[in-house]
Design a protein around this motif. Structure first.
Motif, short mmCIF file in Angstrom:
data_model
loop_
_atom_site.label_atom_id
_atom_site.label_comp_id
_atom_site.label_asym_id
_atom_site.label_seq_id
_atom_site.Cartn_x
_atom_site.Cartn_y
_atom_site.Cartn_z
N LEU A 41 0.82 -1.21 0.00
CA LEU A 41 0.00 0.00 0.00
C LEU A 41 0.85 1.26 0.00
O LEU A 41 0.43 2.30 -0.48
CB LEU A 41 -0.93 0.02 1.21
N ASN A 44 3.24 1.92 -1.82
CA ASN A 44 3.61 2.28 -3.19
C ASN A 44 2.60 3.22 -3.85
O ASN A 44 2.91 3.82 -4.87
CB ASN A 44 3.75 1.01 -4.04
N TYR A 45 1.41 3.35 -3.29
CA TYR A 45 0.40 4.24 -3.85
C TYR A 45 0.66 5.66 -3.37
O TYR A 45 0.88 5.90 -2.18
CB TYR A 45 -1.00 3.79 -3.42
N PRO A 46 0.63 6.63 -4.27
CA PRO A 46 0.95 8.01 -3.87
C PRO A 46 -0.07 8.65 -2.94
O PRO A 46 0.26 9.58 -2.21
CB PRO A 46 1.03 8.77 -5.20
N ILE A 47 -1.29 8.14 -2.91
CA ILE A 47 -2.31 8.73 -2.04
C ILE A 47 -2.08 8.36 -0.57
O ILE A 47 -2.55 9.05 0.33
CB ILE A 47 -3.71 8.31 -2.51
N ILE A 48 -1.34 7.30 -0.33
CA ILE A 48 -1.09 6.83 1.04
C ILE A 48 0.22 7.43 1.52
O ILE A 48 1.28 7.19 0.95
CB ILE A 48 -1.07 5.29 1.10
N ARG A 49 0.14 8.20 2.58
CA ARG A 49 1.32 8.89 3.11
C ARG A 49 2.15 8.02 4.02
O ARG A 49 3.37 8.09 4.02
CB ARG A 49 0.89 10.14 3.88
N THR A 84 2.13 4.08 6.43
CA THR A 84 1.47 2.84 6.85
C THR A 84 2.16 2.32 8.10
O THR A 84 3.34 2.62 8.36
CB THR A 84 1.55 1.75 5.76
#
Length: 166
Positions: free
Chosen positions: A82, A84-89, A91
């Motif tokens: 997760l 790797n997704y730019p929307i997730i700052r 984890t």
């Protein structure tokens, strides 16, 4: 005028006892079910509302085929995938550790522990009484304990920098 309405209602209730019981019982049951649903909703909305970025924190749930309800148990590598997704700052992972015994000096206590990533305190704003939240879980074998457990283990001594045997 109100007394006349009250007298009429009492006469009707006493005249039709079975129907009155059914109506009053149904009303009480519906009101209690409605209150229970409202309380459950209020409790659900009250979880973790004290965090600074509460509107940006999400919990990932797994819905398995053989399970009745979704659970928070997800594959361990999901946090890295997760990220790797730019929307997730940010984890973090929280894993239930095995219950164990903790020894400090000659005292031994039972402890239930969780393993967490160093980013845990960057996402959640749990207040720390001592120490820096940015460095709290950064070093290997570091631990964060509750105030009550620290008092039980160390008494009035300063718990920072102490070594525990698990």
């Amino acid at each position: 005028m109100f007394t006349n309405y009250l007298k009429t209602a009492l006469r009707t209730i006493l005249k039709h006892k079975a129907f009155s019981f059914i109506k009053i019982f149904g009303l009480a049951l519906a009101m209690s079910a409605g209150m229970l649903i409202m309380l459950m909703f209020a409790e659900h909305r009250s979880y973790d509302r004290f965090h600074k970025n509460k509107e940006q924190i999400y919990r990932v749930l797994s819905d398995r085929d053989n399970s009745k309800f979704p659970s928070a148990t997800t594959p361990f590598a999901l946090a890295e995938a997760l990220a790797n997704y730019p929307i997730i700052r940010q984890t973090t992972r929280l894993t239930l550790g095995a219950g164990s015994e903790v020894m400090y000096g000659r005292q031994t206590f039972a402890m239930q522990a969780y393993f967490a990533d160093p980013a845990f305190f960057k996402i959640f704003s749990f207040p720390l009484i001592q120490g820096n939240p940015d460095e709290a879980l950064g070093a290997p074998n570091s631990i964060v304990v509750t105030t009550s457990f620290a008092r039980k283990l160390f008494g009035e001594d300063d718990p920072l920098g102490k070594t525990l045997d698990i």
